[in-house]
Enzyme design. Structure first.
Site, PDB file in Angstrom:
ATOM      1  N   ASP A 119       0.831  -1.195   0.000  1.00  0.00           N
ATOM      2  CA  ASP A 119       0.000   0.000   0.000  1.00  0.00           C
ATOM      3  C   ASP A 119       0.869   1.250   0.000  1.00  0.00           C
ATOM      4  O   ASP A 119       2.035   1.221   0.412  1.00  0.00           O
ATOM      5  CB  ASP A 119      -0.906   0.008   1.235  1.00  0.00           C
ATOM      6  CG  ASP A 119      -1.850  -1.184   1.262  1.00  0.00           C
ATOM      7  OD1 ASP A 119      -2.219  -1.661   0.180  1.00  0.00           O
ATOM      8  OD2 ASP A 119      -2.191  -1.647   2.369  1.00  0.00           O
ATOM      9  N   LYS A 120       0.296   2.349  -0.433  1.00  0.00           N
ATOM     10  CA  LYS A 120       1.031   3.613  -0.562  1.00  0.00           C
ATOM     11  C   LYS A 120       1.808   3.968   0.696  1.00  0.00           C
ATOM     12  O   LYS A 120       2.976   4.359   0.627  1.00  0.00           O
ATOM     13  CB  LYS A 120       0.043   4.734  -0.892  1.00  0.00           C
ATOM     14  CG  LYS A 120       0.663   6.125  -0.930  1.00  0.00           C
ATOM     15  CD  LYS A 120      -0.400   7.191  -1.165  1.00  0.00           C
ATOM     16  CE  LYS A 120       0.189   8.595  -1.085  1.00  0.00           C
ATOM     17  NZ  LYS A 120      -0.846   9.644  -1.271  1.00  0.00           N
TER      18      LYS A 120
END
Length: 327
Positions: free
Chosen positions: A141-142
């Protein structure tokens, strides 16, 4: 051009065509790319083309999928700093920092890890995951930090995807979560799918894909825990969802899954002040991919890499330590 085939079983009766193919982890293809292949006539059922992803399957059907050769990538190569911990002619291991999106989307085509890899690797990136995800075997995830593997060629990509599907890739995450998981060590099993009430989130839902996370509490603080997690599957937001939904212990500073205002922590003045200080120090969710191990697809060498959590992770630990000991 690859043409893998699959035979449906009794348990597959009634499942959607796109869902069935998405469950074949060794394909290493995203759900959106699978839907594109179906709509473009690249999927056959018992020899006939079916172009609707929602087609429901029956037992003993032969599903064949044509994966076209990679098309030229129409993405901008950008000189974005990335931390490469290992590289050879076939693959790269990257230590991703917080805030870096892994791959472009149709609406966001710049500033991602893929853009940085295109600049670094020039023309040597696998195209098996589609034109927006060249080289990407798995993702973080970011705002999750840590280790990722990237394939430079299709053979390497397929082998790494097969290892992921066979659960032979060693993936150890460390995390800071609010409250205390009960029991302290255990296995969380719950299917993960899109939240029907919020399409931006995932949740534990009967119609989701099976997922399992093994966790262990390494240390307890006054209102938080330092845990490690080992994945048996790799679903979107898996650790974040399992810890938040199944254990009511959201990852610290996870704005999507309750990590900004934990419900299980007593709302005293001291705790509220500590939570505010921890959130301020964090800057992003406290989840880090610390260990990555796999067999090199070409040389068969056993590789294992380790990455220390970023400075903000350690600052939060220090703050929690101080609050726990009263120093």
């Amino acid at each position: 051009m690859d043409t893998p085939e699959y035979r449906t079983e009794i348990s597959d009766s009634g499942i959607r065509l796109d869902s069935f193919l998405a469950l074949q982890d060794e394909l290493g293809l995203s759900r959106s790319y699978i839907n594109t292949l179906i709509r473009n006539g690249h999927v056959r059922i018992d020899g006939l083309v079916f172009s609707k992803p929602s087609t429901h399957l029956k037992e003993s059907q032969l599903i064949s999928i044509i994966i076209p050769d990679p098309e030229p990538i129409d993405l901008l190569a950008e000189n974005i700093p990335i931390d490469i911990v290992y590289e050879d002619a076939h693959l790269i291991v990257v230590d991703k920092h917080a805030g870096l999106v892994v791959h472009p989307t149709p609406s966001t085509r710049r500033g991602t890890l893929v853009n940085a890899l295109l600049y670094h690797c020039k023309d040597s990136l696998s195209g098996i995951s589609g034109d927006l995800r060249p080289g990407i075997v798995h993702r973080l995830d970011k705002d999750t930090t840590g280790l990722m593997m990237v394939a430079k060629d299709d053979e390497t990509h397929r082998h790494l995807s097969e290892q992921l599907a066979a659960r032979t890739v060693k993936r150890r995450y460390v995390a800071l979560c609010w409250d205390f998981p009960s029991p302290s060590n255990g296995r969380i099993q719950g299917p993960i799918g899109r939240d029907p009430y919020n399409r931006q989130k995932m949740t534990v839902i009967e119609s989701g894909r099976q997922a399992a996370t093994n966790y262990k509490t390494i240390k307890k603080y006054s209102i938080a825990s330092f845990i490690e997690c080992r994945l048996e599957s790799g679903r979107t937001h898996q650790i974040r969802v399992h810890m938040s939904v199944m254990k009511q212990c959201p990852i610290i500073a996870d704005s999507k899954y309750g990590g900004m205002a934990p419900k299980g922590v007593p709302s005293t003045k001291q705790n509220r002040e500590l939570i505010a200080d921890v959130i301020r120090l964090s800057g992003h969710q406290m989840l880090h991919a610390e260990t990555l191990g796999f067999t090199h697809p070409i040389t068969s060498e056993e590789l294992e890499f380790h990455s220390a959590p970023p400075i903000e992770f350690r600052l939060v630990q220090k703050k929690l330590d101080s609050a726990t000991t009263g120093e």
